[in-house]
Design a protein around this motif. Structure first.
Motif, PDB file in Angstrom:
ATOM      1  N   GLU A   1       0.675  -1.245   0.041  1.00 56.27           N
ATOM      2  CA  GLU A   1      -0.070   0.105  -0.030  1.00 56.27           C
ATOM      3  C   GLU A   1       0.931   1.182  -0.068  1.00 56.27           C
ATOM      4  O   GLU A   1       0.603   2.164  -0.824  1.00 56.27           O
ATOM      5  CB  GLU A   1      -0.904  -0.083   1.122  1.00 56.27           C
ATOM      6  N   ALA A   2       1.804   1.308   0.829  1.00 52.75           N
ATOM      7  CA  ALA A   2       2.789   2.261   0.958  1.00 52.75           C
ATOM      8  C   ALA A   2       3.313   2.732  -0.460  1.00 52.75           C
ATOM      9  O   ALA A   2       3.329   3.881  -0.854  1.00 52.75           O
ATOM     10  CB  ALA A   2       3.841   2.158   2.058  1.00 52.75           C
ATOM     11  N   VAL A   3       3.795   1.683  -1.117  1.00 56.22           N
ATOM     12  CA  VAL A   3       4.625   2.010  -2.380  1.00 56.22           C
ATOM     13  C   VAL A   3       3.505   2.709  -3.422  1.00 56.22           C
ATOM     14  O   VAL A   3       3.920   3.330  -3.932  1.00 56.22           O
ATOM     15  CB  VAL A   3       5.316   0.583  -2.642  1.00 56.22           C
ATOM     16  N   LEU A   4       2.590   2.007  -3.421  1.00 55.71           N
ATOM     17  CA  LEU A   4       1.537   2.461  -4.346  1.00 55.71           C
ATOM     18  C   LEU A   4       1.022   3.762  -3.950  1.00 55.71           C
ATOM     19  O   LEU A   4       0.892   4.741  -4.796  1.00 55.71           O
ATOM     20  CB  LEU A   4       0.458   1.662  -4.355  1.00 55.71           C
ATOM     21  N   ALA A   5       0.949   4.344  -2.581  1.00 60.38           N
ATOM     22  CA  ALA A   5       0.321   5.353  -2.308  1.00 60.38           C
ATOM     23  C   ALA A   5       1.606   6.645  -2.371  1.00 60.38           C
ATOM     24  O   ALA A   5       1.107   7.888  -2.838  1.00 60.38           O
ATOM     25  CB  ALA A   5       0.202   5.472  -0.817  1.00 60.38           C
ATOM     26  N   ALA A   6       2.938   6.165  -2.420  1.00 64.36           N
ATOM     27  CA  ALA A   6       3.957   7.270  -2.570  1.00 64.36           C
ATOM     28  C   ALA A   6       4.152   7.589  -3.901  1.00 64.36           C
ATOM     29  O   ALA A   6       4.637   8.933  -4.210  1.00 64.36           O
ATOM     30  CB  ALA A   6       5.103   6.632  -2.054  1.00 64.36           C
ATOM     31  N   GLY A   7       3.904   6.885  -5.072  1.00 65.96           N
ATOM     32  CA  GLY A   7       4.110   7.605  -6.386  1.00 65.96           C
ATOM     33  C   GLY A   7       3.148   8.347  -6.852  1.00 65.96           C
ATOM     34  O   GLY A   7       2.283   8.279  -6.526  1.00 65.96           O
ATOM     35  N   GLN A   8       3.967   8.801  -8.253  1.00 64.29           N
ATOM     36  CA  GLN A   8       3.092   9.396  -9.273  1.00 64.29           C
ATOM     37  C   GLN A   8       2.692   8.794 -10.272  1.00 64.29           C
ATOM     38  O   GLN A   8       3.171   7.640 -10.684  1.00 64.29           O
ATOM     39  CB  GLN A   8       3.799  10.768  -9.715  1.00 64.29           C
ATOM     40  N   GLY A   9       1.790   9.098 -11.136  1.00 58.27           N
ATOM     41  CA  GLY A   9       1.373   8.617 -12.569  1.00 58.27           C
ATOM     42  C   GLY A   9       0.096   7.943 -12.510  1.00 58.27           C
ATOM     43  O   GLY A   9      -0.622   7.993 -13.670  1.00 58.27           O
ATOM     44  N   PHE A  10      -0.619   7.624 -11.524  1.00 62.83           N
ATOM     45  CA  PHE A  10      -1.930   7.252 -11.505  1.00 62.83           C
ATOM     46  C   PHE A  10      -2.653   7.184  -9.911  1.00 62.83           C
ATOM     47  O   PHE A  10      -1.583   7.384  -9.001  1.00 62.83           O
ATOM     48  CB  PHE A  10      -2.023   5.807 -11.987  1.00 62.83           C
TER      49      PHE A  10
END
Length: 303
Positions: free
Chosen positions: A149-158
């Motif tokens: 969850e943390a990895v997906l929440a931290a990024g940009q792009g979608f």
């Protein structure tokens, strides 16, 4: 009908996933399923074969395809999430990750836990842990999901939504064997080991979580959302429902202070608050209303 969407489901072979795919198709969406091919997808679905742990394999299988929404049923580790973040940036506008109530494993509260108790934006991530070791992953299931969850929440792009799913019950294809565990012990008279202090938990009916995930794919909310039927169930209530399908069935409980206990018995509370889902527009049913039907389906006594 709402606008038809191009939706990719990662996983989708069994149980919740296959029901999700069926609902998306029934709603008129264009559905692609990506997995390793352990079972064929239903008619009307494009099937892509790839190992989602292999970035090159995943990229090659996708080719130039783009999607309105990706629903990821099988993201268990921060490594998998990082690959997904890289591969799907520029390929989708929305990413729905199927997460779990187990992310709250350290939130031992008798009150139903809310989403803000575990904030993906502040969770620590350690990709160096042995996430490729099945034994490690099995014993760190909640931690793996929390870090993913943390990895997906931290990024940009979608934009990303994380659906924290309660313990799922129902269906004649429940592969976990958890309710069968109770039925077998009642049938043989063996005691059912439970914690000395046995806490209740929230659950969700398999058809209801498939409906929620299909609904979430078409919405625009982000962040974590609890997905659970209203009301908690105790081990005793589950066993009462099971006993109705076991001739002479009666549950004998054996409390234990330490050591292994039976499925769906917990030393800590696993109750989730589903108010955010209601505010967003989805109302879950009452667990006690569907429990008899779910147990009958799983034990082969359904209509």
């Amino acid at each position: 009908m709402e606008k038809a969407l191009e939706i990719l489901v990662i996983g989708g072979n069994r149980y919740v996933g296959k029901r999700l795919v069926a609902r998306l198709l029934a709603d008129g969406h264009q559905v692609t399923v990506l997995n390793r091919g352990s079972a064929p997808p239903p008619a009307g679905v494009e099937h892509l074969l790839a190992d989602r742990d292999d970035e090159r394999s995943l990229t090659g299988a996708l080719g130039s395809r783009v999607f309105d929404v990706v629903v990821d049923q099988v993201c268990y580790t921060p490594r998998q999430a990082a690959i997904a973040r890289r591969v799907f940036t520029g390929r989708t506008r929305r990413y729905v990750m199927t997460s779990t109530v187990e992310v709250y494993e350290y939130e031992d509260s008798t009150d139903p836990v809310r989403e803000e108790a575990v904030d993906p934006s502040t969770a620590a991530v350690d990709p160096g842990l042995p996430w490729d070791d099945p034994a490690f992953l099995e014993t760190h299931y909640g931690e793996g999901k929390r870090q993913a969850e943390a990895v997906l929440a931290a990024g940009q792009g979608f934009e990303t939504a994380m659906v924290r799913v309660a313990h799922v019950l129902g269906g004649d294809d429940d592969f976990t064997g958890r309710l069968a565990h109770y039925a077998e012990r009642m049938g043989t008279g063996e005691p059912i080991a439970v914690p000395a202090v046995n806490r209740p938990a929230t659950y969700v009916y398999v058809e209801e979580i498939a409906r929620f995930l299909a609904w979430a794919a078409g919405e625009d909310f982000t962040g974590p959302v609890n997905a659970a039927s209203s009301g908690t169930l105790s081990t005793e209530e589950l066993c009462t429902a099971v006993a109705a399908h076991v001739p002479g069935g009666r549950a004998e409980f054996r409390p234990v202070e330490v050591g292994e206990v039976s499925p769906f018995s917990f030393r800590r509370s696993y109750g989730m608050d589903n108010a955010r889902a209601a505010r967003l527009g989805f109302t879950f049913g009452e667990a006690r209303q569907w429990l008899p039907r779910a147990v009958a389906e799983t034990l082969g006594k359904g209509d």
